[in-house]
Enzyme design. Structure first.
Site, mmCIF file in Angstrom:
data_model
loop_
_atom_site.group_PDB
_atom_site.id
_atom_site.type_symbol
_atom_site.label_atom_id
_atom_site.label_comp_id
_atom_site.label_asym_id
_atom_site.label_seq_id
_atom_site.Cartn_x
_atom_site.Cartn_y
_atom_site.Cartn_z
ATOM 1 C CG ASP A 83 -1.941 -1.066 1.260
ATOM 2 O OD1 ASP A 83 -2.915 -0.956 0.514
ATOM 3 O OD2 ASP A 83 -1.785 -2.026 2.043
ATOM 4 N NE ARG A 91 0.884 0.191 4.500
ATOM 5 C CZ ARG A 91 -0.094 0.612 5.276
ATOM 6 N NH1 ARG A 91 0.159 1.482 6.230
ATOM 7 N NH2 ARG A 91 -1.325 0.179 5.113
ATOM 8 C CG HIS A 183 -11.109 0.844 -0.333
ATOM 9 N ND1 HIS A 183 -10.632 2.140 -0.166
ATOM 10 C CD2 HIS A 183 -10.183 0.026 0.255
ATOM 11 C CE1 HIS A 183 -9.489 2.097 0.505
ATOM 12 N NE2 HIS A 183 -9.186 0.825 0.772
ATOM 13 C CG HIS A 195 -8.839 -0.901 8.863
ATOM 14 N ND1 HIS A 195 -9.040 0.206 8.078
ATOM 15 C CD2 HIS A 195 -7.818 -1.589 8.296
ATOM 16 C CE1 HIS A 195 -8.167 0.197 7.088
ATOM 17 N NE2 HIS A 195 -7.414 -0.875 7.192
ATOM 18 C CG ASP A 270 -9.355 -3.646 2.224
ATOM 19 O OD1 ASP A 270 -8.169 -3.892 2.519
ATOM 20 O OD2 ASP A 270 -9.884 -2.549 2.414
#
Length: 545
Positions: A83, A91, A183, A195, A270
């Site tokens: 990501d 990241r 998404h 999440h 996801d």
């Protein structure tokens, strides 16, 4: 279906199922778990998180080691995914170019700049052995209370997000990196984070076609390789009486995405360990239902026990007849097709980079676009900033990283940027995202004798403590207060009495250097709001100099 490693040797059922999984692991070298998945199940790919990254060169070495494990065990090359959205979700930092995030690029209003950034990102990712990026976000952020998208979106209109997003896709794919827009069908107008919860979008199909779906339709028309699903319930697309997230919905993934929108690329879930799935039907059953719904690649990012259970659950579903093996073959064919298309399948092991991955030219591009993004929303004082001993910077910091919040080291704060550019010492203090009443009182007390204070907020919309702090400082007699939003630009709505307010869209060192240049008068604030704050501050607004 034959094995690419040996065209005369068919893939076993487990190997075919393994090709449909992308898994994460702990550590900066291959551990026992990821090695077991690659060697024993013919894993399709891996995903990197910050826990896997020391710097760009180390990551290139790790990619080479993982590909060698797959090659030496007779399996096909891996998707290696990350990501790397830019901005607040990046990241990889050390040794890679830290590029502006989506909303900052939206504020710069430069599709050509988005394409250039995306090409840089794609080139560097490929040098690190990363061939799949879970970016860009095509969510339209038209809900200021959205806790998970926000600045990961280019803005609040379908036209802006579509235009910027397709340029980002093209830049990545021109560099041989699979772009994965997300998404689907849209996570922008939610007030919950998938999440942790199962968000619901209540809008009609007409509204979805007009807004949420439009950027994805444009990306499909322009040839995007992959689409990531949202763990979000869409009432207008419900295919059963119970709340079914898009990731598990046949009506959404097959009837809408495949049949109506004619998407022929890869459908990626996801992460199935997100609570919207894991605390509902569970990861293993979620994997089976995602395949039944029409997904090609299943993302299980963290725990080995869940990864093994999910793979075995899909194998068992095929063996029992619940999922036809032909359904697995359809997805394996798409996987192999895209590995071939982007030069992943059959390619020789890429050489490790011999020099720096981030170049001065890449860094100059990042600086240019970052400086174009800083937005002066409000300034009724119009006084120049004086960097002296009567200036205090209050830095609101992320102290624990999450999937969507990265920790910024204290060497990259606004105070550091002001000190570097002015050559003067700058007094800076730090506070967490949710300061207590006692901390607020202490910070207000520190401003006794201070003539100028700058508060860098971070999603103050969700923090009563930050709001109390800013309001108390705004009421302090004799204090000139500047507020800079270090993430979502909506913070001004919590304290409209503030006289000077900038939107920076991220608190990364690059953005703070850009803001410091503006505050010191070296640059003008050229950005425009890519979202509406209020009637007084609509999309496209900036206070002219």
């Amino acid at each position: 279906m034959a094995s690419p490693a040996n065209p005369h040797s068919p893939l076993s059922l487990r190997q075919k199922v393994g090709q449909l999984f992308i898994c994460g692991f702990d550590g900066t070298t291959p551990n026992e778990g990821i090695t077991r998945l690659i060697e024993g199940y013919g894993l399709g790919g891996v995903i990197y998180f910050r826990r896997n990254v020391q710097d760009a060169i180390q990551l290139a070495q790790l990619s080479a080691e993982l590909q060698a494990i797959s090659q030496n065990s007779g399996n096909q090359p891996l998707f290696i995914a990350v990501d790397q959205e830019g901005g607040m979700v990046s990241r990889i930092e050390k040794g890679a170019t830290l590029l502006p995030g989506n909303m900052a690029l939206g504020a710069a209003f430069s599709p050509a700049g988005v394409y250039a950034c995306s090409k840089v990102m794609g080139k560097e990712l490929r040098q690190m052995g990363v061939n799949m990026n879970f970016a860009p976000c095509l969510d339209i952020n038209n809900n200021r209370l959205n806790p998970v998208i926000g600045v990961r979106s280019y803005g609040e209109t379908a036209a802006l997000v579509s235009d910027m997003g397709t340029h980002a896709v093209k830049g990545l794919q021109d560099m041989g990196v699979i772009a994965t827009v997300k998404h689907f069908p849209g996570h922008g107008d939610t007030a919950a984070d998938s999440h942790h919860d199962l968000p619901v979008v209540p809008h009609s199909m007409e509204r979805l076609r007009e807004l949420e779906l439009a950027p994805f339709v444009r990306a499909i028309e322009d040839g995007v390789d992959a689409i990531m699903t949202a763990h979000v319930v869409f009432d207008a697309l419900a295919d059963c009486a119970t709340a079914t997230p898009s990731t598990l919905s046949y009506k959404i993934l097959t009837e809408l995405l495949r049949q109506e929108l004619r998407f022929r690329g890869l459908v990626v879930t996801d992460c199935l360990e997100m609570k919207a799935i894991s605390e509902g039907i569970g990861v293993a059953e979620g994997a089976v239902r995602a395949i039944e719904a029409g997904a090609d690649l299943l993302l299980v990012s963290h725990r080995l026990d869940r990864q093994l259970a999910a793979i075995e659950a899909v194998v068992a579903a095929v063996e029992s007849g619940r999922i036809p093996e032909s359904r697995i073959d359809e997805s394996v064919l798409r996987v192999m097709t895209h590995k071939y298309k982007r030069g992943i399948l059959f390619e020789a092991m890429a050489p490790l980079p011999e020099g720096p991955i981030s170049t001065p030219e890449h860094q100059a591009l990042a600086r240019e676009l970052s400086r174009k993004s800083v937005t002066k929303v409000k300034d009724t004082v119009r006084e120049e900033l004086r960097v002296d001993d009567k200036l205090l910077v209050i830095w609101t910091e992320v102290q624990t990283g999450t999937e969507i919040d990265e920790v910024v080291e204290r060497t990259g704060t606004l105070g550091c940027a002001l000190a570097e550019l002015s050559g003067q010492e700058v007094r800076e203090v730090y506070v967490g995202l949710h300061p207590s009443d006692e901390e607020v009182a202490q910070l207000v007390g520190l401003c006794d004798g201070v003539e100028q204070a700058i508060v860098v907020t971070y999603n103050a919309t969700f923090s009563s403590g930050q709001t109390k702090l800013v309001k108390a400082l705004a009421a302090k007699e004799g204090l000139r207060l500047i507020v800079a939003a270090g993430r979502n630009p909506y913070d001004l709505l919590e304290f409209p009495e503030v006289q000077t307010y900038y939107a920076c869209y991220e608190n990364r060192p690059l953005a703070m250097h850009s803001l410091a240049h503006v505050l010191l008068g070296n640059e003008k604030a050229a950005g425009r709001l890519p979202v509406t704050l209020s009637e007084a501050y609509p999309i496209g607004w900036r206070q002219e100099e």
